[in-house]
Design a protein around this motif. Sequence first.
Motif, PDB file in Angstrom:
ATOM      1  N   ARG A 215      -7.277   6.435  -4.361  1.00 27.33           N
ATOM      2  CA  ARG A 215      -7.396   5.453  -5.328  1.00 27.33           C
ATOM      3  C   ARG A 215      -8.772   5.829  -6.676  1.00 27.33           C
ATOM      4  NH1 ARG A 215      -7.372  -0.385  -1.653  1.00 27.33           N
ATOM      5  NH2 ARG A 215      -5.240  -0.010  -1.314  1.00 27.33           N
TER       6      ARG A 215
ATOM      7  N   LEU B 269      -2.615   4.701   9.449  1.00 27.56           N
ATOM      8  CA  LEU B 269      -3.606   3.564   9.352  1.00 27.56           C
ATOM      9  C   LEU B 269      -2.385   2.655   8.732  1.00 27.56           C
ATOM     10  CD1 LEU B 269      -5.456   2.993   7.027  1.00 27.56           C
ATOM     11  CD2 LEU B 269      -4.668   4.123   5.581  1.00 27.56           C
TER      12      LEU B 269
ATOM     13  N   LYS C 230      -9.423   4.435   6.122  1.00 24.10           N
ATOM     14  CA  LYS C 230      -9.423   3.664   4.409  1.00 24.10           C
ATOM     15  C   LYS C 230     -10.652   4.384   3.506  1.00 24.10           C
ATOM     16  CE  LYS C 230      -8.732  -0.480   7.434  1.00 24.10           C
ATOM     17  NZ  LYS C 230      -9.165  -2.049   7.897  1.00 24.10           N
TER      18      LYS C 230
ATOM     19  N   LEU D  11       0.581  -1.503  -0.151  1.00 26.92           N
ATOM     20  CA  LEU D  11       0.021   0.141   0.213  1.00 26.92           C
ATOM     21  C   LEU D  11       0.874   1.258   0.079  1.00 26.92           C
ATOM     22  CD1 LEU D  11      -2.397  -1.273   2.651  1.00 26.92           C
ATOM     23  CD2 LEU D  11      -2.980  -1.131   0.153  1.00 26.92           C
TER      24      LEU D  11
ATOM     25  N   TYR E 208       0.071   5.052  -1.750  1.00 24.02           N
ATOM     26  CA  TYR E 208      -0.082   6.553  -1.022  1.00 24.02           C
ATOM     27  C   TYR E 208       1.006   7.128  -1.065  1.00 24.02           C
ATOM     28  CZ  TYR E 208      -1.187   9.416   2.630  1.00 24.02           C
ATOM     29  OH  TYR E 208      -1.772  10.749   2.863  1.00 24.02           O
TER      30      TYR E 208
ATOM     31  N   THR F  60       0.430  11.044  -2.638  1.00 20.50           N
ATOM     32  CA  THR F  60       0.774  12.039  -2.325  1.00 20.50           C
ATOM     33  C   THR F  60       1.542  13.075  -2.694  1.00 20.50           C
ATOM     34  OG1 THR F  60       0.088  11.136   0.198  1.00 20.50           O
ATOM     35  CG2 THR F  60       1.374  12.884   0.134  1.00 20.50           C
TER      36      THR F  60
ATOM     37  N   ALA G  26      -1.717   8.784   7.500  1.00 15.42           N
ATOM     38  CA  ALA G  26      -0.736   7.694   6.612  1.00 15.42           C
ATOM     39  C   ALA G  26      -0.468   6.892   6.904  1.00 15.42           C
ATOM     40  CB  ALA G  26      -0.457   7.884   5.115  1.00 15.42           C
TER      41      ALA G  26
ATOM     42  N   GLU H  56     -10.640   7.634   3.081  1.00 24.12           N
ATOM     43  CA  GLU H  56      -9.728   8.868   2.773  1.00 24.12           C
ATOM     44  C   GLU H  56      -8.569   7.688   1.392  1.00 24.12           C
ATOM     45  OE1 GLU H  56      -7.753  11.359   4.638  1.00 24.12           O
ATOM     46  OE2 GLU H  56      -8.899  11.343   5.727  1.00 24.12           O
ATOM     47  N   LEU H  57      -7.997   6.123   1.483  1.00 23.00           N
ATOM     48  CA  LEU H  57      -7.733   6.153   0.705  1.00 23.00           C
ATOM     49  C   LEU H  57      -8.634   5.073  -0.330  1.00 23.00           C
ATOM     50  CD1 LEU H  57      -4.462   5.022   0.504  1.00 23.00           C
ATOM     51  CD2 LEU H  57      -4.969   2.829   1.606  1.00 23.00           C
ATOM     52  N   ARG H  58      -9.568   5.470  -0.155  1.00 28.53           N
ATOM     53  CA  ARG H  58     -10.355   5.084  -1.378  1.00 28.53           C
ATOM     54  C   ARG H  58     -10.946   5.459  -2.384  1.00 28.53           C
ATOM     55  NH1 ARG H  58     -13.059   1.554   2.273  1.00 28.53           N
ATOM     56  NH2 ARG H  58     -14.589   2.882   3.044  1.00 28.53           N
TER      57      ARG H  58
END
Length: 201
Positions: A190, A156, A183, A103, A107, A111, A153, A185-187
């Motif tokens: 992506r 996470l 999670k 991951l 990320y 960023t 991040a 935010e990560l989605r």
Amino acid sequence: MAEQAKQQPAAEEPGKPTVVIKKYANRRLYNTEASSYVTLEDLARMVREGRDFVVYDAKSGDDITRGVLTQIIVEEEAKGRNLLPTPFLRQLIGFYGDSLQSLVPRYLEATMGSFARQQEQMRASVEQAMGGFNPLAGLEEVGKQNMAMMERAMSLFSPFGAKPGGAAAQPSAEDSAEVAELKAELRQLRQQMAELQRQKG
């Protein structure tokens, strides 16, 4: 060779082909487009000018671009142009071999992409400095946003502290909610990356 690199445009023209660089056993790098040998400094200049290139091992044909780019970073850091903070490097090293290692690259890429898009805002702040505007205010805000994003991040990937003796602490309801938010935010990141890829394609 250095003169040729200096003559390249400040930004790569759309549709301009990727430059193929070959690395020989004697560690020399050969630019197949310019038919001349180049240095790591020349490649660093190409990156800054927006020119894309790929590096292949001349003997095996393996793609060694990542290793060469890492080598450029090491050289830049050795020259005293410190860009990577020591705590960040320690955290990065700590993720090698971790179950969530896959991951981290995605990320970091998202960023840095966000930071690059904010460069125009930063430049505009500097240009307005002569008109009495304080450019540092804009720069500090951008910096704070990016640092906050990076810290979120990192939390996470390892959201819970460790108990003495190495046992992992049990997450509280508040921790669980924060992890769910991260999670999400990560989605979203992506999805934004996928949308950018579709626009480029």
